[in-house]
Design a protein around this motif. Structure first.
Motif, PDB file in Angstrom:
ATOM      1  N   ARG A  74      -4.973   5.324  -0.114  1.00  0.00           N
ATOM      2  CA  ARG A  74      -3.881   6.313  -0.043  1.00  0.00           C
ATOM      3  C   ARG A  74      -3.013   6.055   1.184  1.00  0.00           C
ATOM      4  N   PRO A  75      -1.732   6.359   1.080  1.00  0.00           N
ATOM      5  CA  PRO A  75      -0.857   6.112   2.236  1.00  0.00           C
ATOM      6  C   PRO A  75      -1.110   7.114   3.366  1.00  0.00           C
ATOM      7  N   GLY A 126       2.001  11.230   0.366  1.00  0.00           N
ATOM      8  CA  GLY A 126       2.951  10.643  -0.580  1.00  0.00           C
ATOM      9  C   GLY A 126       2.223  10.121  -1.800  1.00  0.00           C
ATOM     10  N   PRO A 127       2.999   9.819  -2.847  1.00  0.00           N
ATOM     11  CA  PRO A 127       2.394   9.425  -4.121  1.00  0.00           C
ATOM     12  C   PRO A 127       1.887   7.979  -4.095  1.00  0.00           C
ATOM     13  N   GLY A 128       0.962   7.712  -5.000  1.00  0.00           N
ATOM     14  CA  GLY A 128       0.553   6.329  -5.233  1.00  0.00           C
ATOM     15  C   GLY A 128      -0.380   5.760  -4.192  1.00  0.00           C
ATOM     16  N   ARG A 180       1.195  -4.619  -6.343  1.00  0.00           N
ATOM     17  CA  ARG A 180       0.997  -3.587  -7.378  1.00  0.00           C
ATOM     18  C   ARG A 180       1.020  -2.257  -6.656  1.00  0.00           C
ATOM     19  N   TYR A 181       0.812  -1.185  -7.347  1.00  0.00           N
ATOM     20  CA  TYR A 181       0.773   0.134  -6.738  1.00  0.00           C
ATOM     21  C   TYR A 181       2.102   0.414  -6.034  1.00  0.00           C
ATOM     22  N   GLU A 182       2.095   1.206  -5.007  1.00  0.00           N
ATOM     23  CA  GLU A 182       3.362   1.618  -4.388  1.00  0.00           C
ATOM     24  C   GLU A 182       3.910   0.578  -3.419  1.00  0.00           C
ATOM     25  N   GLY A 183       3.083  -0.375  -3.049  1.00  0.00           N
ATOM     26  CA  GLY A 183       3.598  -1.390  -2.127  1.00  0.00           C
ATOM     27  C   GLY A 183       2.521  -1.963  -1.239  1.00  0.00           C
ATOM     28  N   PHE A 184       2.976  -2.713  -0.236  1.00  0.00           N
ATOM     29  CA  PHE A 184       2.074  -3.385   0.697  1.00  0.00           C
ATOM     30  C   PHE A 184       2.018  -2.591   2.000  1.00  0.00           C
TER      31      PHE A 184
END
Ligand code: ADE
Length: 229
Positions: free
Chosen positions: A52-53, A57-59, A114-118
């Motif tokens: 999780r970030p 936030g999402p994703g 993939r997912y929301e980013g790196f």
């Protein structure tokens, strides 16, 4: 030319690489594509690669350890580390000029997100060439990596059967115009005729007609290309 692809979904590539021009290029050893699963560098028994970030936030975000370590492992394998590319919608936009630049490299290492980013530290540490294939969001970088491989591979000498054919393509012409309309048999199809000039055998006339076609098409569809000079 060698392509190394780091991805969470190596299976995605096999169908595409197994067909047509790329398949022939691989069979003839003009192109070598090696697939690496980033998950093989995860640190736990669940093979986790994302989290999780921070800040909410999402994703989910790709964790730095498996990505950085997989890139380092792949780059140290082989004689040269190669040119490192990360596919991301925030990168510089791919066009034929960038494709030509990449085709001059001996080895490309392509990292698919993939997912929301790196995690940003992946970018800060590896300082990759970040590339986007356009202003839209894909589910991941895999399709973008295939676009890069496809576009770059066809510039490698010997990959296309007809050495001339890519030089005639849109964007690769010296003038950077769109390609002229092409016709083959039959001469008449559902009432539509092939332009008579193409049947004359007069090569000078044909070349002039095609040039005018290219210019007109470009003016109608992609005026921005005319401004690029
Ligand atoms: N990953 C998600 N969207 C992308 C894009 N437009 N280009 C490159 N990589 C991507």
């Amino acid at each position: 030319m060698q392509f190394d692809v780091l991805t969470l979904f190596p299976e995605i590539f096999s169908g595409y690489l197994g067909q047509s021009v790329l398949r022939l290029a691989i069979d003839r050893r003009l192109v070598d594509v090696r697939l690496h699963n980033i998950r093989d560098w995860s640190h736990d028994k669940h093979r986790t690669v994302d989290d999780r970030p921070f800040g909410g936030g999402p994703g989910m975000v790709l964790r730095p350890e498996p990505v950085v370590e997989s890139v380092e492992a792949v780059q140290t394998k082989g004689q040269r580390p190669g040119h490192l590319v990360v596919l991301t919608p925030g990168g510089r936009q791919l066009d034929q000029r960038v494709v030509e630049e990449l085709s001059a490299k001996e080895r490309l290492v392509l990292v698919c997100g993939r997912y929301e980013g790196f995690d940003q530290r992946i970018i800060d540490l590896l300082e990759p060439d970040e590339i986007s294939i356009g202003d839209y969001i894909l589910g991941g970088g895999e399709v973008a990596a295939m676009v890069v491989i496809d576009a770059v591979a066809r510039l490698i000498p010997g990959v296309l059967g007809d050495e001339e054919s890519h030089r005639q393509d849109s964007f690769s012409q010296p003038d950077g115009l769109l390609e002229y309309a092409q016709y083959t048999r039959p001469r008449t199809f559902r009432g539509l005729e092939v332009p008579p000039v193409l049947l004359t055998g007069n090569h000078q006339e044909i070349a002039r007609w095609r040039e005018a076609q290219s210019l007109e098409r470009t003016r109608q569809r992609r005026e921005d290309l005319l401004d690029q000079g």
